[in-house]
Scaffold this active site. Structure first.
Site, mmCIF file in Angstrom:
data_model
loop_
_atom_site.group_PDB
_atom_site.id
_atom_site.type_symbol
_atom_site.label_atom_id
_atom_site.label_comp_id
_atom_site.label_asym_id
_atom_site.label_seq_id
_atom_site.Cartn_x
_atom_site.Cartn_y
_atom_site.Cartn_z
ATOM 1 N N HIS A 77 0.835 -1.202 0.000
ATOM 2 C CA HIS A 77 0.000 0.000 0.000
ATOM 3 C C HIS A 77 0.872 1.255 0.000
ATOM 4 O O HIS A 77 0.586 2.218 -0.722
ATOM 5 C CB HIS A 77 -0.922 -0.002 1.222
ATOM 6 C CG HIS A 77 -1.656 1.281 1.431
ATOM 7 N ND1 HIS A 77 -2.585 1.768 0.534
ATOM 8 C CD2 HIS A 77 -1.573 2.201 2.426
ATOM 9 C CE1 HIS A 77 -3.054 2.922 0.982
ATOM 10 N NE2 HIS A 77 -2.449 3.210 2.117
ATOM 11 N N ASP A 80 2.260 1.760 -3.485
ATOM 12 C CA ASP A 80 1.188 2.225 -4.364
ATOM 13 C C ASP A 80 0.880 3.693 -4.094
ATOM 14 O O ASP A 80 0.715 4.488 -5.033
ATOM 15 C CB ASP A 80 -0.061 1.368 -4.145
ATOM 16 C CG ASP A 80 -1.214 1.786 -5.028
ATOM 17 O OD1 ASP A 80 -1.017 1.909 -6.257
ATOM 18 O OD2 ASP A 80 -2.319 1.997 -4.491
#
Length: 114
Positions: A77, A80
């Site tokens: 995460h 990203d």
């Protein structure tokens, strides 16, 4: 997941979030005609995204040197997030340049008729 990886992932996410906030402020300032504030906010956004990227690169370099990397959803995460916000900062930078270019052209045209 080790505490070190959690801290690194959170450092990436927090710096990227700061970059997004500063980039949005830069665009808002630009559209309000506050160019110095826009430039300052954009510089801050770029510094924050650089810090996020450097934290991510540290993990990559450790793995490249033979270290073990613990992959987790939190770290994925974080990666990203930094990639997405890096693109946002870049697009806002181009939007500010485009706005200034258009202003210069409009002012040039208006000056010919005054």
């Amino acid at each position: 997941m080790s505490e070190k990886m959690i801290n690194t992932a959170m450092e990436i996410i927090l710096n990227a979030g700061d970059a997004r906030t500063q980039a949005a402020k830069a665009l808002k300032a630009e559209l309000a005609g506050e160019k110095e504030s826009a430039d300052s906010c954009l510089a801050s956004a770029k510094e924050s995204i650089k810090n996020a990227h450097n934290a991510q690169t540290g993990v990559i370099c450790e793995e490249a040197a033979g270290g073990q990397t613990e992959l987790s959803l939190l770290f994925i995460h974080a990666q990203d997030t930094v990639m997405t916000i890096n693109s946002e900062v870049g697009m806002i930078e181009w939007m500010i340049k485009m706005n200034r270019n258009l202003e210069d052209k409009i002012n040039g045209i208006c000056n010919r008729f005054s």
